[in-house]
Design a protein around this motif. Structure first.
Motif, mmCIF file in Angstrom:
data_model
loop_
_atom_site.group_PDB
_atom_site.id
_atom_site.type_symbol
_atom_site.label_atom_id
_atom_site.label_comp_id
_atom_site.label_asym_id
_atom_site.label_seq_id
_atom_site.Cartn_x
_atom_site.Cartn_y
_atom_site.Cartn_z
ATOM 1 N N LEU A 58 0.830 -1.201 0.000
ATOM 2 C CA LEU A 58 0.000 0.000 0.000
ATOM 3 C C LEU A 58 0.867 1.254 0.000
ATOM 4 C CD1 LEU A 58 -3.170 0.449 0.421
ATOM 5 C CD2 LEU A 58 -2.559 0.965 2.765
ATOM 6 N N GLY A 72 3.702 -3.468 -5.508
ATOM 7 C CA GLY A 72 3.293 -4.380 -4.444
ATOM 8 C C GLY A 72 4.014 -5.708 -4.554
ATOM 9 N N GLY A 113 -2.249 -4.992 -1.755
ATOM 10 C CA GLY A 113 -2.047 -3.685 -1.139
ATOM 11 C C GLY A 113 -1.591 -2.644 -2.143
ATOM 12 N N ILE A 116 -4.636 -1.586 -4.239
ATOM 13 C CA ILE A 116 -5.514 -0.705 -3.468
ATOM 14 C C ILE A 116 -4.850 0.651 -3.250
ATOM 15 C CG2 ILE A 116 -6.603 -0.405 -1.199
ATOM 16 C CD1 ILE A 116 -7.104 -3.447 -1.232
ATOM 17 N N GLY A 117 -3.537 0.660 -3.078
ATOM 18 C CA GLY A 117 -2.820 1.917 -2.872
ATOM 19 C C GLY A 117 -2.933 2.859 -4.043
#
Length: 125
Positions: A58, A72, A113, A116-117
């Motif tokens: 993230l 990631g 992550g 989503i980041g």
């Protein structure tokens, strides 16, 4: 790779390392001052490890702003390589199948992550 991506991976790695040290101190304190044993905290340790790799992915993606899956993935792989190096070179113990499964999950959670980041970064901007 460009400099912003290297800085993002470096920041992610430092974040994961800081979280590992902090969680290790907390778990060591819990083990010292309670009746818990190392075996009873096995699942907790795995959950903390997966959370740390997720946060690492993230952080890398938020810092870079793009290529979240790749950053990631790189964050997860760097974490796994460090853990493998410490285990094999530092302690001389071989890797077992259960650890390979956990390491694979670490890479996957860091990758998620990272994805989503990027979404978080684009929704903020």
């Amino acid at each position: 790779m460009d400099t912003p991506y290297l800085k993002a991976i470096g920041g992610s790695f430092l974040t994961m390392l800081t979280l590992v040290i902090a969680s290790s101190l907390i778990l060591a304190t819990i083990l010292r001052f309670s009746s818990f044993t190392e075996q009873s905290l096995g699942a907790v340790t795995i959950a903390i490890t997966l959370t740390i790799t997720f946060i690492g992915g993230l952080v890398a993606a938020i810092r870079a702003g793009s290529k979240g899956w790749l950053l990631g993935l790189l964050a997860g792989v760097s974490f796994v390589l460090l853990a493998l190096s410490i285990q094999f070179l530092g302690y001389g113990t071989p890797v077992v199948l259960s650890q390979l499964i956990v390491f694979s999950l670490c890479i996957v959670t860091a990758l998620i992550g990272g994805m989503i980041g990027v979404s978080i970064r684009s929704s903020i901007a």
